[in-house]
Design a protein around this motif. Structure first.
Motif, PDB file in Angstrom:
ATOM      1  N   VAL A  73       0.868  -1.177   0.000  1.00 15.33           N
ATOM      2  CA  VAL A  73       0.000   0.000   0.000  1.00 15.33           C
ATOM      3  C   VAL A  73       0.901   1.222   0.000  1.00 15.33           C
ATOM      4  CG1 VAL A  73      -1.820   1.251   1.205  1.00 15.33           C
ATOM      5  CG2 VAL A  73      -1.790  -1.262   1.238  1.00 15.33           C
ATOM      6  N   ALA A  74       0.950   1.923  -1.125  1.00 17.65           N
ATOM      7  CA  ALA A  74       1.868   3.046  -1.297  1.00 17.65           C
ATOM      8  C   ALA A  74       1.127   4.375  -1.412  1.00 17.65           C
ATOM      9  CB  ALA A  74       2.736   2.821  -2.539  1.00 17.65           C
ATOM     10  N   LYS A  96      -2.561 -11.919   3.537  1.00 19.39           N
ATOM     11  CA  LYS A  96      -1.609 -12.340   4.569  1.00 19.39           C
ATOM     12  C   LYS A  96      -0.404 -11.415   4.697  1.00 19.39           C
ATOM     13  CE  LYS A  96      -2.827 -17.238   4.330  1.00 19.39           C
ATOM     14  NZ  LYS A  96      -2.350 -18.613   4.048  1.00 19.39           N
ATOM     15  N   THR A  97       0.142 -10.955   3.578  1.00 14.66           N
ATOM     16  CA  THR A  97       1.373 -10.173   3.644  1.00 14.66           C
ATOM     17  C   THR A  97       1.127  -8.770   3.089  1.00 14.66           C
ATOM     18  OG1 THR A  97       2.636 -12.211   3.303  1.00 14.66           O
ATOM     19  CG2 THR A  97       3.834 -10.129   3.081  1.00 14.66           C
ATOM     20  N   ILE A  98       1.150  -7.791   3.987  1.00 15.79           N
ATOM     21  CA  ILE A  98       0.856  -6.400   3.627  1.00 15.79           C
ATOM     22  C   ILE A  98       2.017  -5.505   4.057  1.00 15.79           C
ATOM     23  CG2 ILE A  98      -0.756  -4.482   3.874  1.00 15.79           C
ATOM     24  CD1 ILE A  98      -2.867  -6.542   4.785  1.00 15.79           C
ATOM     25  N   TRP A  99       2.588  -4.797   3.098  1.00 16.76           N
ATOM     26  CA  TRP A  99       3.594  -3.768   3.380  1.00 16.76           C
ATOM     27  C   TRP A  99       2.931  -2.417   3.133  1.00 16.76           C
ATOM     28  CZ3 TRP A  99       9.329  -4.789   1.789  1.00 16.76           C
ATOM     29  CH2 TRP A  99       9.699  -6.091   2.185  1.00 16.76           C
ATOM     30  N   VAL A 100       3.267  -1.435   3.958  1.00 18.38           N
ATOM     31  CA  VAL A 100       2.607  -0.134   3.840  1.00 18.38           C
ATOM     32  C   VAL A 100       3.613   1.007   3.966  1.00 18.38           C
ATOM     33  CG1 VAL A 100       0.704   1.306   4.642  1.00 18.38           C
ATOM     34  CG2 VAL A 100       0.597  -1.172   4.982  1.00 18.38           C
ATOM     35  N   LYS A 101       3.462   1.992   3.108  1.00 20.90           N
ATOM     36  CA  LYS A 101       4.229   3.229   3.209  1.00 20.90           C
ATOM     37  C   LYS A 101       3.585   4.104   4.280  1.00 20.90           C
ATOM     38  CE  LYS A 101       4.778   7.582   0.706  1.00 20.90           C
ATOM     39  NZ  LYS A 101       4.433   8.301  -0.541  1.00 20.90           N
ATOM     40  N   LEU A 107      -0.685   1.840  11.947  1.00 20.61           N
ATOM     41  CA  LEU A 107      -0.357   0.656  11.141  1.00 20.61           C
ATOM     42  C   LEU A 107       0.192  -0.476  12.007  1.00 20.61           C
ATOM     43  CD1 LEU A 107       1.305   2.374   8.056  1.00 20.61           C
ATOM     44  CD2 LEU A 107      -0.881   1.153   8.074  1.00 20.61           C
ATOM     45  N   SER A 108       1.002  -0.123  12.990  1.00 23.28           N
ATOM     46  CA  SER A 108       1.560  -1.149  13.872  1.00 23.28           C
ATOM     47  C   SER A 108       0.446  -1.830  14.671  1.00 23.28           C
ATOM     48  CB  SER A 108       2.604  -0.546  14.808  1.00 23.28           C
ATOM     49  OG  SER A 108       2.022   0.374  15.714  1.00 23.28           O
ATOM     50  N   LYS A 109      -0.586  -1.059  15.038  1.00 29.27           N
ATOM     51  CA  LYS A 109      -1.727  -1.643  15.764  1.00 29.27           C
ATOM     52  C   LYS A 109      -2.568  -2.529  14.849  1.00 29.27           C
ATOM     53  CE  LYS A 109      -0.811   0.513  19.621  1.00 29.27           C
ATOM     54  NZ  LYS A 109      -0.301  -0.243  20.799  1.00 29.27           N
ATOM     55  N   LEU A 110      -2.556  -2.218  13.562  1.00 27.64           N
ATOM     56  CA  LEU A 110      -3.316  -3.021  12.601  1.00 27.64           C
ATOM     57  C   LEU A 110      -2.599  -4.328  12.249  1.00 27.64           C
ATOM     58  CD1 LEU A 110      -4.614  -0.241  10.167  1.00 27.64           C
ATOM     59  CD2 LEU A 110      -5.962  -1.545  11.833  1.00 27.64           C
ATOM     60  N   GLY A 111      -1.327  -4.417  12.608  1.00 27.90           N
ATOM     61  CA  GLY A 111      -0.600  -5.671  12.409  1.00 27.90           C
ATOM     62  C   GLY A 111      -0.144  -5.926  10.992  1.00 27.90           C
ATOM     63  N   VAL A 112       0.265  -4.872  10.258  1.00 25.32           N
ATOM     64  CA  VAL A 112       0.810  -5.096   8.917  1.00 25.32           C
ATOM     65  C   VAL A 112       2.197  -5.720   9.052  1.00 25.32           C
ATOM     66  CG1 VAL A 112      -0.520  -3.185   7.973  1.00 25.32           C
ATOM     67  CG2 VAL A 112       1.829  -2.791   8.713  1.00 25.32           C
ATOM     68  N   ARG A 161       5.084  -5.060   7.315  1.00 19.78           N
ATOM     69  CA  ARG A 161       6.224  -4.133   7.305  1.00 19.78           C
ATOM     70  C   ARG A 161       5.736  -2.728   7.036  1.00 19.78           C
ATOM     71  NH1 ARG A 161      12.187  -4.720   4.427  1.00 19.78           N
ATOM     72  NH2 ARG A 161      12.891  -2.607   4.874  1.00 19.78           N
ATOM     73  N   ILE A 162       6.315  -1.774   7.785  1.00 19.66           N
ATOM     74  CA  ILE A 162       6.006  -0.355   7.609  1.00 19.66           C
ATOM     75  C   ILE A 162       7.247   0.317   7.019  1.00 19.66           C
ATOM     76  CG2 ILE A 162       5.310   1.770   8.750  1.00 19.66           C
ATOM     77  CD1 ILE A 162       4.143  -0.031  10.999  1.00 19.66           C
ATOM     78  N   ILE A 163       7.039   1.041   5.936  1.00 19.78           N
ATOM     79  CA  ILE A 163       8.159   1.645   5.207  1.00 19.78           C
ATOM     80  C   ILE A 163       8.097   3.162   5.328  1.00 19.78           C
ATOM     81  CG2 ILE A 163       9.281   1.842   2.947  1.00 19.78           C
ATOM     82  CD1 ILE A 163       7.552  -0.726   2.225  1.00 19.78           C
ATOM     83  N   HIS A 164       9.259   3.769   5.617  1.00 21.15           N
ATOM     84  CA  HIS A 164       9.397   5.227   5.618  1.00 21.15           C
ATOM     85  C   HIS A 164      10.403   5.581   4.519  1.00 21.15           C
ATOM     86  CE1 HIS A 164       7.257   5.959   9.459  1.00 21.15           C
ATOM     87  NE2 HIS A 164       7.693   4.744   9.753  1.00 21.15           N
ATOM     88  N   PRO A 165       9.951   5.778   3.288  1.00 23.57           N
ATOM     89  CA  PRO A 165      10.881   5.940   2.161  1.00 23.57           C
ATOM     90  C   PRO A 165      11.911   7.051   2.345  1.00 23.57           C
ATOM     91  CG  PRO A 165       8.645   5.672   1.365  1.00 23.57           C
ATOM     92  CD  PRO A 165       8.553   5.841   2.854  1.00 23.57           C
ATOM     93  N   GLU A 166      11.481   8.230   2.806  1.00 24.12           N
ATOM     94  CA  GLU A 166      12.416   9.343   2.933  1.00 24.12           C
ATOM     95  C   GLU A 166      13.451   9.067   4.013  1.00 24.12           C
ATOM     96  OE1 GLU A 166      10.375  13.010   3.398  1.00 24.12           O
ATOM     97  OE2 GLU A 166       9.553  12.991   1.378  1.00 24.12           O
ATOM     98  N   GLU A 167      13.020   8.501   5.157  1.00 23.08           N
ATOM     99  CA  GLU A 167      13.955   8.198   6.227  1.00 23.08           C
ATOM    100  C   GLU A 167      14.942   7.116   5.795  1.00 23.08           C
ATOM    101  OE1 GLU A 167      12.117   7.266   9.921  1.00 23.08           O
ATOM    102  OE2 GLU A 167      10.838   9.051   9.907  1.00 23.08           O
ATOM    103  N   GLU A 168      14.431   6.067   5.146  1.00 24.43           N
ATOM    104  CA  GLU A 168      15.302   4.979   4.731  1.00 24.43           C
ATOM    105  C   GLU A 168      16.300   5.444   3.681  1.00 24.43           C
ATOM    106  OE1 GLU A 168      13.229   1.378   3.773  1.00 24.43           O
ATOM    107  OE2 GLU A 168      12.013   1.443   5.596  1.00 24.43           O
ATOM    108  N   MET A 169      15.858   6.306   2.754  1.00 29.20           N
ATOM    109  CA  MET A 169      16.779   6.836   1.760  1.00 29.20           C
ATOM    110  C   MET A 169      17.803   7.758   2.412  1.00 29.20           C
ATOM    111  SD  MET A 169      17.966   6.840  -1.194  1.00 29.20           S
ATOM    112  CE  MET A 169      16.728   5.839  -2.013  1.00 29.20           C
TER     113      MET A 169
END
Length: 216
Positions: free
Chosen positions: A71-72, A92-97, A107-112, A114-122
């Motif tokens: 989910v981007a 079953k497998t959901i990744w979210v920006k 998102l963490s409460k929803l149990g996805v 992986r949670i992605i922070h594109p700007e922070e990770e870059m």
């Protein structure tokens, strides 16, 4: 070949979808804007116009057939609605920006998965590249363990892996060496380096940092 669905074809979503396609995977791109979907229709395996906040629209996409649904979407409310519907559909497998700390928390409460922070990770990757220019890429494995790809500088010509290990003063592992198209697996300590070799090394972050000055 994997099967991936990317919901939201903005800059992050489209870049991810296109790169997955280049890597040989089957990619479904989903966006609510006709113009955006049309722009990627010929480059992705499938491109579909759909409202990702509508559970029935998501159900019709057959997302349970995909390995991962990413989910981007940039806006908080549509993103969360989409995730709630995906969970209801049993995906079953959901990744979210995530775009904010609040977004991340919900998102963490929803149990996805992986949670992605594109700007922070870059930002982290850019900082690492500036600090350690000999490092081509790295993969975090968790618990402070990393795998890094390192270019061998000219001044290391003729040095053995054993000498590098001694300078690190911590446990690191040389997984393989790439040399002019040849791959040498699990080289021993007597292995002699040549300029422009590429090392794949694993170890704790503090050990790799201790090794870095010897590689410049």
């Amino acid at each position: 070949m994997g099967q991936f669905a990317v919901i939201g074809l903005g800059r992050f979503g489209s870049a991810t979808a296109l790169e997955l396609t280049k890597l040989g995977h089957s990619v479904l791109g989903v966006d609510a804007v006709n113009k955006i979907v049309d722009a990627y229709a010929e480059e992705l395996t499938h491109a579909v116009i759909a409202d990702a906040t509508d559970q029935h629209a998501l159900e019709e996409l057959g997302l349970d057939n995909y390995d991962v649904v990413l989910v981007a979407m940039g806006d908080l409310q549509p993103s969360l609605m989409c995730v709630v519907h995906l969970k209801s559909l049993g995906i079953k497998t959901i990744w979210v920006k995530a775009t904010s700390r609040a977004h991340h928390l919900i998102l963490s409460k929803l149990g996805v998965n992986r949670i992605i922070h594109p700007e922070e990770e870059m930002g982290v990757r850019v900082a690492q590249a500036l600090s350690y220019p000999m490092v081509n890429d790295y993969i975090p494995l968790g618990n402070g363990e990393f795998v890094v790809e390192i270019d061998v500088a000219t001044q290391l010509e003729g040095q053995t892996l054993g000498k590098l290990l001694a300078s690190a003063k911590s446990i690191i592992h040389f997984l393989l060496i790439k040399r002019k198209g040849e791959i040498i697996m699990h080289p021993d300590n007597a292995f002699t380096l040549q300029a422009h070799d590429v090392l794949l090394v694993s170890g704790q972050l503090h050990a790799l940092k201790a090794l870095a000055p010897q590689l410049k």
